[in-house]
Design a protein around this motif. Sequence first.
Motif, mmCIF file in Angstrom:
data_model
loop_
_atom_site.group_PDB
_atom_site.id
_atom_site.type_symbol
_atom_site.label_atom_id
_atom_site.label_comp_id
_atom_site.label_asym_id
_atom_site.label_seq_id
_atom_site.Cartn_x
_atom_site.Cartn_y
_atom_site.Cartn_z
ATOM 1 N N LEU A 191 0.829 -1.211 0.000
ATOM 2 C CA LEU A 191 0.000 0.000 0.000
ATOM 3 C C LEU A 191 0.862 1.258 0.000
ATOM 4 C CD1 LEU A 191 -2.927 1.037 0.136
ATOM 5 C CD2 LEU A 191 -2.726 1.030 2.628
ATOM 6 N N ARG A 192 1.985 1.214 0.711
ATOM 7 C CA ARG A 192 2.873 2.376 0.739
ATOM 8 C C ARG A 192 3.616 2.548 -0.584
ATOM 9 N NH1 ARG A 192 5.488 2.890 6.812
ATOM 10 N NH2 ARG A 192 3.678 2.135 7.991
ATOM 11 N N PHE A 193 4.076 1.420 -1.140
ATOM 12 C CA PHE A 193 4.887 1.499 -2.359
ATOM 13 C C PHE A 193 4.075 1.784 -3.611
ATOM 14 C CE2 PHE A 193 8.637 -1.287 -0.707
ATOM 15 C CZ PHE A 193 9.124 -0.177 -0.024
ATOM 16 N N ILE A 194 2.806 1.380 -3.606
ATOM 17 C CA ILE A 194 2.022 1.524 -4.832
ATOM 18 C C ILE A 194 1.836 2.989 -5.206
ATOM 19 C CG2 ILE A 194 -0.337 1.624 -3.874
ATOM 20 C CD1 ILE A 194 -1.038 -0.511 -6.057
ATOM 21 N N TYR A 195 1.887 3.872 -4.193
ATOM 22 C CA TYR A 195 1.742 5.305 -4.454
ATOM 23 C C TYR A 195 3.058 5.937 -4.891
ATOM 24 C CZ TYR A 195 -2.892 4.905 -2.429
ATOM 25 O OH TYR A 195 -4.192 4.535 -2.182
ATOM 26 N N MET A 196 4.135 5.148 -4.935
ATOM 27 C CA MET A 196 5.420 5.649 -5.411
ATOM 28 C C MET A 196 5.595 5.412 -6.907
ATOM 29 S SD MET A 196 7.998 4.567 -2.303
ATOM 30 C CE MET A 196 9.302 5.638 -2.926
ATOM 31 N N MET A 197 4.651 4.703 -7.502
ATOM 32 C CA MET A 197 4.733 4.428 -8.935
ATOM 33 C C MET A 197 4.173 5.588 -9.746
ATOM 34 S SD MET A 197 4.213 0.390 -9.682
ATOM 35 C CE MET A 197 2.582 0.085 -9.039
ATOM 36 N N ASP A 198 4.838 5.859 -10.875
ATOM 37 C CA ASP A 198 4.344 6.848 -11.828
ATOM 38 C C ASP A 198 4.772 6.410 -13.217
ATOM 39 O OD1 ASP A 198 7.053 7.612 -12.156
ATOM 40 O OD2 ASP A 198 6.894 9.080 -10.546
ATOM 41 N N ALA A 199 4.688 7.321 -14.187
ATOM 42 C CA ALA A 199 4.992 6.960 -15.572
ATOM 43 C C ALA A 199 6.432 6.499 -15.759
ATOM 44 C CB ALA A 199 4.699 8.148 -16.488
ATOM 45 N N ASP A 200 7.339 6.938 -14.872
ATOM 46 C CA ASP A 200 8.756 6.609 -15.037
ATOM 47 C C ASP A 200 9.292 5.684 -13.948
ATOM 48 O OD1 ASP A 200 9.216 8.169 -17.381
ATOM 49 O OD2 ASP A 200 9.136 9.968 -16.128
#
Length: 554
Positions: A191-200
């Motif tokens: 849950l914490r890491f999933i919000y660290m994902m973006d296009a790059d």
Amino acid sequence: MKQEDFWIEDVEFFSDMMAKITDLSRNLYLLVTDLQKNQTFVPEKTAEFLGMEAGYSLDFYQKLTAHVHPYDIPEYEEAMGKRLKKEALSEPLYIRMGKEKTDYMMGFSVDVLRKENREYLIVVLKNENALQEIDAQTDLYSQVKFEEHIKDYLATRRKVAVLEIEFDHMNDMNILYGTNYSEQMQREIGLRFIYMMDADTAVYRMNSSNFAFILRDADREEAEAYMEKIKDTLKENAYIDGHFFEFKIYASGLILDDYKGDISTVQSKLEYTLEKARERRSTGILFFNDLVLSYGGMDLDLMKIIHQSVLNHCDGFYVEYQPIVTSENGKIMGAEALVRWKKEPYGAIPPGLFIDWLENDPSMYDLGNFVLEQALWDSKLFLQQNPDFFINVNVSAKQLERPDFCRVVLELLDKTEFPVRHLCLEITERCRSLPVSVINERMAVLRGYGIKFAMDDFGTGSSSSAMALEMLIDEIKIDMSFIRKILVNKKNKAIVQSMVDFANAANIKSCLEGVENKALEDYLRTVGATWFQGYYYSKPVGADELEILLSAKK
């Protein structure tokens, strides 16, 4: 809208709906059987996978026998007979079957649905050989997707920074608090890491304690800055089921820029660097290039050659055998297969210098299978000298974690025509990083065929005793560190005696490793163990030498 208005009594509609559900389910195949009529509905996707006709079929499970692996037919017939009688519905069932090659390991999930005076057997087949791209536990990308993305970046020569982190003591949670706690922790991290994902930036769950990150077009400075973001994300302690957990991580990094290696080399460098970060208790990110500079490149060059040997059909690797004898009279009854490597101009390299490193590398999967196959071929000759001979072969975490592990083991047994009940697979120290549920699942399948399992290095580490209570083991191998000073150390005597007593009470066998002399043998015979192993009987020898030993001690 009323419920009866939603559910339309239309046979064709229900058939289409079930077929559509099956189409949308990846690697899952549905079957619905009317138990009163013995008629089974087979959706087109299921029929295509099994190589059978779609639609409605009488005596379907009898017809399905033709698509089951010949060695699995007795188990299949018995198990499906029970389930058609609505028995053993919740028991795990794994059967090899398929369309042209009957080597897909299929998991059966079965239940009964009742409507008025009708009963329907619902069967969902899961292709255990198919790997998912999204990790079900965390909703992050899986290791399969990580490998796919790395291969794409290598093919396009795109610049990326690759990070891998390991959570310290994560695997101990299963022992301390139970599997449920560990699973909740995985979800919290996801849950914490999933919000660290973006296009790059992409995040991947590699296993129960490791996560990876790929930063597109990033250099070392940007990777280090991102590492600080990871630390900030984990700064707040987790609170689960009344327990606080402080996150402590180790991290390795690798910059790929017009990189000409392969996926296996990338993973190998990350795992090796992570191992060094763990040894150093490093609080920052350790980059592979820094290791090359600090080690002068010499040992890394040798490891690269050994690693390449695995990729080159295990060139230079061979197997030696150390006898396992009865505690009563020292008669050789079995042996442990031990991998070795020798290549000019390097000569024979002690396994202690490369096994720990390879245990972290994906290539260990291929090496482990090579050792198993060679041991099975050689042991067929040993059986001619002693019909009761058994062979112990170590399996690595890299083998056990693969969904096709059971299939590969059974295929090698078929290929070599080695009698199944004479094989014992040893669970090594590194395997304890895997969830017990995963290990037990593999054990349950293979033990059903008669394969035995032993826990190696029993008594070492923080979790072996607790895992022995949970795992489906047939034998414990008590580590030589407890044996060496047993004649002069009362604590060692008490510990070894308690471990052997545990094995005898649990009706499992025990093997004492490190028996080096007659004095040790004389004392250890009073302990009550099943087997002895050590240099007093023989050092590890080649297959030809072991044949001579077996012949001499008939």
